[in-house]
Design an enzyme around this catalytic site. Structure first.
Site, PDB file in Angstrom:
ATOM      1  N   HIS A 177       0.855  -1.190   0.000  1.00 59.48           N
ATOM      2  CA  HIS A 177       0.000   0.000   0.000  1.00 59.48           C
ATOM      3  C   HIS A 177       0.886   1.232   0.000  1.00 59.48           C
ATOM      4  O   HIS A 177       1.907   1.286   0.685  1.00 59.48           O
ATOM      5  CB  HIS A 177      -0.913   0.018   1.219  1.00 59.48           C
ATOM      6  CG  HIS A 177      -1.935  -1.059   1.210  1.00 59.48           C
ATOM      7  ND1 HIS A 177      -3.085  -0.982   1.965  1.00 59.48           N
ATOM      8  CD2 HIS A 177      -2.006  -2.241   0.548  1.00 59.48           C
ATOM      9  CE1 HIS A 177      -3.812  -2.072   1.765  1.00 59.48           C
ATOM     10  NE2 HIS A 177      -3.174  -2.851   0.919  1.00 59.48           N
TER      11      HIS A 177
ATOM     12  N   GLU B 164       0.597   4.187   1.300  1.00 60.95           N
ATOM     13  CA  GLU B 164       0.801   4.854   2.583  1.00 60.95           C
ATOM     14  C   GLU B 164       1.907   4.150   3.379  1.00 60.95           C
ATOM     15  O   GLU B 164       2.794   4.800   3.928  1.00 60.95           O
ATOM     16  CB  GLU B 164      -0.497   4.880   3.410  1.00 60.95           C
ATOM     17  CG  GLU B 164      -1.650   5.602   2.769  1.00 60.95           C
ATOM     18  CD  GLU B 164      -2.559   4.696   1.940  1.00 60.95           C
ATOM     19  OE1 GLU B 164      -3.689   5.118   1.679  1.00 60.95           O
ATOM     20  OE2 GLU B 164      -2.135   3.576   1.568  1.00 60.95           O
TER      21      GLU B 164
ATOM     22  N   CYS C  40      -6.361   2.191   5.242  1.00 60.90           N
ATOM     23  CA  CYS C  40      -6.958   0.946   5.727  1.00 60.90           C
ATOM     24  C   CYS C  40      -6.435   0.662   7.134  1.00 60.90           C
ATOM     25  O   CYS C  40      -5.609   1.406   7.670  1.00 60.90           O
ATOM     26  CB  CYS C  40      -6.595  -0.200   4.786  1.00 60.90           C
ATOM     27  SG  CYS C  40      -4.840  -0.660   4.872  1.00 60.90           S
TER      28      CYS C  40
ATOM     29  N   CYS D 258      -2.547   0.395   7.231  1.00 64.30           N
ATOM     30  CA  CYS D 258      -1.866   1.683   7.060  1.00 64.30           C
ATOM     31  C   CYS D 258      -2.136   2.617   8.235  1.00 64.30           C
ATOM     32  O   CYS D 258      -1.245   3.367   8.654  1.00 64.30           O
ATOM     33  CB  CYS D 258      -2.275   2.320   5.741  1.00 64.30           C
ATOM     34  SG  CYS D 258      -1.733   1.348   4.316  1.00 64.30           S
TER      35      CYS D 258
END
Length: 180
Positions: A92, A94, A121, A124
């Protein structure tokens, strides 16, 4: 936490309540001041990164990390998502930008701001808590992602009413504190 009035972005107390708080750990680095106002130009850069990610065949999610240095805010890292193109479900954007910045600036990031096109999410958000980042600014919340996902239209996903744009400040305290 307080809700900003008339600003482009606002603090989202529900996100803080859901994902917790971070602490400075006594490192003496500056914290994000309560008067901090997120900048539209950094979210626009995150959206540009999301478009580049989409163009290379990945999920259209972008992130930018800035650092507050005195009265200035400077870009330290920006990237687009690489989950599809890397073949890893945990790449991801992030998380990857947080890892990159931490490798050069240290484990804790209380004077940094993460701008993301999408609400982080659980994975993250956890990384944000443990990195003790000073603030998280996101454009599209999970409900908006779900509502627009079937269209596949990046532009409509990022055309969110100003009242829905949010930011959170991760308050710094004497130690980690999680509330669920």
């Amino acid at each position: 936490m307080q809700i900003g009035t008339g600003s482009l972005l606002r603090i989202d107390p529900e996100f803080v309540k859901k994902w917790g708080m971070a602490a400075d750990g006594g490192k003496g680095r500056i914290m994000i001041p309560r008067t901090y106002k997120p900048k539209r130009k950094f979210m626009q850069l995150a959206i540009a990164e999301a478009k580049r990610a989409r163009d290379r065949g990945d999920y259209a999610i972008g992130a930018v990390i800035t650092q507050l240095i005195g009265n200035r805010e400077v870009v330290i890292a920006s990237a687009g998502n690489r989950v599809k193109t890397s073949g890893s479900s945990i790449k991801h954007v992030e998380l990857e930008t947080l890892k990159y910045v931490s490798s050069g600036y240290g484990r804790y990031l209380p004077d940094f701001v993460l701008y993301s096109t999408h609400e982080p999410c659980a994975m993250c958000a956890g990384a944000c808590v443990w990195s003790k980042i000073g603030a998280v600014v996101f454009g599209v919340c999970q409900e908006d992602i779900t509502a627009t996902a079937p269209t596949g239209d990046l532009e409509s996903r990022h055309r969110v009413p100003r009242s829905r744009l949010r930011s959170i400040k991760v308050p710094l305290s004497s130690g980690p504190s999680l509330s669920f």
